[in-house]
Design a protein around this motif. Structure first.
Motif, PDB file in Angstrom:
ATOM      1  N   ASP A 156       0.954  -1.375  -0.063  1.00 12.48           N
ATOM      2  CA  ASP A 156      -0.271  -0.388   0.277  1.00 12.48           C
ATOM      3  C   ASP A 156       0.660   1.249  -0.222  1.00 12.48           C
ATOM      4  OD1 ASP A 156      -2.162  -1.783   0.457  1.00 12.48           O
ATOM      5  OD2 ASP A 156      -2.099  -1.555   2.282  1.00 12.48           O
ATOM      6  N   VAL A 157       2.053   1.156   0.588  1.00 11.44           N
ATOM      7  CA  VAL A 157       3.207   2.665   1.139  1.00 11.44           C
ATOM      8  C   VAL A 157       3.611   2.687  -0.029  1.00 11.44           C
ATOM      9  CG1 VAL A 157       4.958   3.389   2.106  1.00 11.44           C
ATOM     10  CG2 VAL A 157       3.462   2.029   3.252  1.00 11.44           C
ATOM     11  N   THR A 158       3.878   1.960  -1.066  1.00 11.95           N
ATOM     12  CA  THR A 158       4.011   1.720  -2.268  1.00 11.95           C
ATOM     13  C   THR A 158       3.578   2.320  -3.531  1.00 11.95           C
ATOM     14  OG1 THR A 158       4.665  -0.818  -2.749  1.00 11.95           O
ATOM     15  CG2 THR A 158       6.157  -0.131  -1.879  1.00 11.95           C
ATOM     16  N   ARG A 159       2.878   1.556  -3.510  1.00  9.42           N
ATOM     17  CA  ARG A 159       0.980   2.194  -4.204  1.00  9.42           C
ATOM     18  C   ARG A 159       0.668   3.890  -3.718  1.00  9.42           C
ATOM     19  NH1 ARG A 159      -4.229   1.975  -3.357  1.00  9.42           N
ATOM     20  NH2 ARG A 159      -3.687   0.394  -1.188  1.00  9.42           N
ATOM     21  N   PHE A 160       0.208   3.565  -2.790  1.00  7.08           N
ATOM     22  CA  PHE A 160       0.473   5.296  -2.377  1.00  7.08           C
ATOM     23  C   PHE A 160       1.835   6.757  -3.340  1.00  7.08           C
ATOM     24  CE2 PHE A 160      -1.437   3.918   1.312  1.00  7.08           C
ATOM     25  CZ  PHE A 160      -3.090   4.600   0.806  1.00  7.08           C
ATOM     26  N   LEU A 161       2.867   5.911  -2.932  1.00 15.51           N
ATOM     27  CA  LEU A 161       4.206   6.761  -3.353  1.00 15.51           C
ATOM     28  C   LEU A 161       4.090   6.332  -4.908  1.00 15.51           C
ATOM     29  CD1 LEU A 161       7.334   5.036  -1.724  1.00 15.51           C
ATOM     30  CD2 LEU A 161       6.587   7.265  -1.584  1.00 15.51           C
ATOM     31  N   GLU A 162       3.279   5.788  -5.122  1.00 14.12           N
ATOM     32  CA  GLU A 162       3.470   5.360  -6.992  1.00 14.12           C
ATOM     33  C   GLU A 162       1.997   6.700  -7.193  1.00 14.12           C
ATOM     34  OE1 GLU A 162       3.516   1.594  -8.141  1.00 14.12           O
ATOM     35  OE2 GLU A 162       5.556   1.811  -7.692  1.00 14.12           O
ATOM     36  N   THR A 163       0.850   6.195  -7.360  1.00 13.38           N
ATOM     37  CA  THR A 163      -0.131   6.966  -7.520  1.00 13.38           C
ATOM     38  C   THR A 163      -0.527   7.656  -6.946  1.00 13.38           C
ATOM     39  OG1 THR A 163      -1.742   5.342  -6.002  1.00 13.38           O
ATOM     40  CG2 THR A 163      -0.932   4.406  -8.622  1.00 13.38           C
ATOM     41  N   GLY A 164       0.102   8.427  -5.780  1.00 14.17           N
ATOM     42  CA  GLY A 164      -0.321   9.676  -4.553  1.00 14.17           C
ATOM     43  C   GLY A 164      -1.073   9.320  -3.393  1.00 14.17           C
ATOM     44  N   ASN A 165      -1.130  10.111  -2.392  1.00 15.49           N
ATOM     45  CA  ASN A 165      -1.683   9.748  -1.590  1.00 15.49           C
ATOM     46  C   ASN A 165      -3.349   9.775  -1.121  1.00 15.49           C
ATOM     47  OD1 ASN A 165       0.577   9.705   0.062  1.00 15.49           O
ATOM     48  ND2 ASN A 165       1.158  11.526   0.030  1.00 15.49           N
ATOM     49  N   LEU A 166      -4.007   9.112  -0.104  1.00 11.27           N
ATOM     50  CA  LEU A 166      -5.643   9.356  -0.532  1.00 11.27           C
ATOM     51  C   LEU A 166      -5.642  11.015   0.100  1.00 11.27           C
ATOM     52  CD1 LEU A 166      -6.101   6.351   1.894  1.00 11.27           C
ATOM     53  CD2 LEU A 166      -6.447   6.851  -0.592  1.00 11.27           C
ATOM     54  N   LYS A 167      -6.561  11.394   0.061  1.00 15.11           N
ATOM     55  CA  LYS A 167      -7.248  12.881   0.567  1.00 15.11           C
ATOM     56  C   LYS A 167      -7.531  13.081   1.701  1.00 15.11           C
ATOM     57  CE  LYS A 167     -10.339  16.070  -0.204  1.00 15.11           C
ATOM     58  NZ  LYS A 167     -11.507  16.590  -0.541  1.00 15.11           N
ATOM     59  N   PRO A 168      -7.270  14.136   2.954  1.00 13.88           N
ATOM     60  CA  PRO A 168      -6.973  14.536   4.136  1.00 13.88           C
ATOM     61  C   PRO A 168      -8.628  14.458   4.128  1.00 13.88           C
ATOM     62  CG  PRO A 168      -5.530  15.999   2.658  1.00 13.88           C
ATOM     63  CD  PRO A 168      -6.109  15.518   1.350  1.00 13.88           C
ATOM     64  N   ASP A 169      -8.863  14.420   5.606  1.00 10.94           N
ATOM     65  CA  ASP A 169     -10.025  14.867   6.005  1.00 10.94           C
ATOM     66  C   ASP A 169     -10.321  16.204   5.771  1.00 10.94           C
ATOM     67  OD1 ASP A 169     -10.624  11.817   6.234  1.00 10.94           O
ATOM     68  OD2 ASP A 169     -10.651  12.177   8.546  1.00 10.94           O
ATOM     69  N   ARG A 170      -9.338  16.994   6.611  1.00 15.32           N
ATOM     70  CA  ARG A 170      -9.345  18.559   6.018  1.00 15.32           C
ATOM     71  C   ARG A 170      -7.629  19.104   5.752  1.00 15.32           C
ATOM     72  NH1 ARG A 170      -7.710  20.177  11.445  1.00 15.32           N
ATOM     73  NH2 ARG A 170      -6.733  18.616  12.556  1.00 15.32           N
ATOM     74  N   VAL A 171      -7.774  20.514   5.424  1.00 20.52           N
ATOM     75  CA  VAL A 171      -6.432  20.679   5.656  1.00 20.52           C
ATOM     76  C   VAL A 171      -6.303  22.162   6.055  1.00 20.52           C
ATOM     77  CG1 VAL A 171      -4.943  22.149   3.744  1.00 20.52           C
ATOM     78  CG2 VAL A 171      -6.259  19.944   2.805  1.00 20.52           C
ATOM     79  N   VAL A 172      -4.577  21.929   7.096  1.00 21.61           N
ATOM     80  CA  VAL A 172      -4.358  23.255   7.641  1.00 21.61           C
ATOM     81  C   VAL A 172      -3.662  23.428   7.147  1.00 21.61           C
ATOM     82  CG1 VAL A 172      -3.758  23.844  10.033  1.00 21.61           C
ATOM     83  CG2 VAL A 172      -5.208  21.811   9.994  1.00 21.61           C
ATOM     84  N   GLU A 173      -3.573  24.883   6.744  1.00 20.60           N
ATOM     85  CA  GLU A 173      -2.366  25.627   6.458  1.00 20.60           C
ATOM     86  C   GLU A 173      -2.667  26.883   6.912  1.00 20.60           C
ATOM     87  OE1 GLU A 173      -3.738  26.214   2.434  1.00 20.60           O
ATOM     88  OE2 GLU A 173      -2.758  24.693   1.594  1.00 20.60           O
ATOM     89  N   LYS A 174      -0.916  27.394   7.285  1.00 24.89           N
ATOM     90  CA  LYS A 174      -0.234  27.716   8.230  1.00 24.89           C
ATOM     91  C   LYS A 174       1.069  28.701   7.416  1.00 24.89           C
ATOM     92  CE  LYS A 174      -2.381  27.030  12.332  1.00 24.89           C
ATOM     93  NZ  LYS A 174      -1.745  26.946  13.923  1.00 24.89           N
ATOM     94  N   THR A 175       1.366  30.415   7.941  1.00 23.48           N
ATOM     95  CA  THR A 175       2.444  30.441   7.378  1.00 23.48           C
ATOM     96  C   THR A 175       3.454  30.668   8.331  1.00 23.48           C
ATOM     97  OG1 THR A 175       1.893  32.576   8.568  1.00 23.48           O
ATOM     98  CG2 THR A 175       1.266  33.018   6.927  1.00 23.48           C
ATOM     99  N   ASP A 176       4.568  30.976   7.430  1.00 21.20           N
ATOM    100  CA  ASP A 176       5.417  29.962   8.395  1.00 21.20           C
ATOM    101  C   ASP A 176       5.654  31.035   9.870  1.00 21.20           C
ATOM    102  OD1 ASP A 176       8.270  28.639   8.554  1.00 21.20           O
ATOM    103  OD2 ASP A 176       9.380  30.689   8.887  1.00 21.20           O
TER     104      ASP A 176
END
Length: 160
Positions: free
Chosen positions: A6-26
């Motif tokens: 599964d891990v190598t499949r995610f590397l090849e095809t992309g990661n699963l979508k997260p439930d939410r995204v948190v973005e902040k400035t540096d």
């Protein structure tokens, strides 16, 4: 249950979508984190092996991302790998962790990050115990231990 396949499949095809995204400035991350947490989680650093008591902590509970409080690991999947970093065999959810190829230091590894905020957590290796065979080798300063899912995080965690 996730496996190395599964891990190598995610590397090849992309990661699963997260439930939410948190973005902040540096600047926002720097205000929220200690210098060591920032160095490890935001700058892809590594803490010294055996520098945390978390390696020998095996009581029930959940581990969340120090940056965004997203639940990442359950202590039921924690084991003593002898490496000097807390190790787990599975994340709490398949989409909790993102996987990235890492060829730093002349070796090929799989970096793990929080799928919600992108915090560097550590690496995953295919040499863990059965049945998954995975060893999520995590930086303790990138995690915060909570007693249970209701310890101020809710079911998915609340962003700081």
């Amino acid at each position: 249950m996730l496996t190395w396949h599964d891990v190598t499949r995610f590397l090849e095809t992309g990661n699963l979508k997260p439930d939410r995204v948190v973005e902040k400035t540096d600047a926002e991350w720097r205000l929220h984190l200690t210098d060591e947490q920032y160095r490890v989680a935001r700058q892809k650093g590594t803490e010294r092996p055996f520098s945390s008591e978390m390696c020998s902590l095996f009581e029930p509970g959940l581990y969340a991302c120090v940056c965004c409080d997203t639940l990442l690991f359950d202590a039921r999947h924690k084991f003593d790998s002898g490496t000097g970093w807390p190790s787990f065999t599975q994340p709490v959810k398949e989409n909790a962790i993102a996987y990235h190829g890492d060829n730093a230091y002349g070796m090929l590894r799989v970096e793990t990050t929080c799928n919600t905020c992108g915090a560097h957590l550590g690496h995953v290796f295919p040499d863990g115990p059965k049945p998954s065979g995975l060893r999520y080798c995590m930086n303790a300063v990138a995690l915060v231990k909570v007693r249970d899912a209701d310890a101020g995080l809710g079911s998915e965690g609340e962003g700081r």
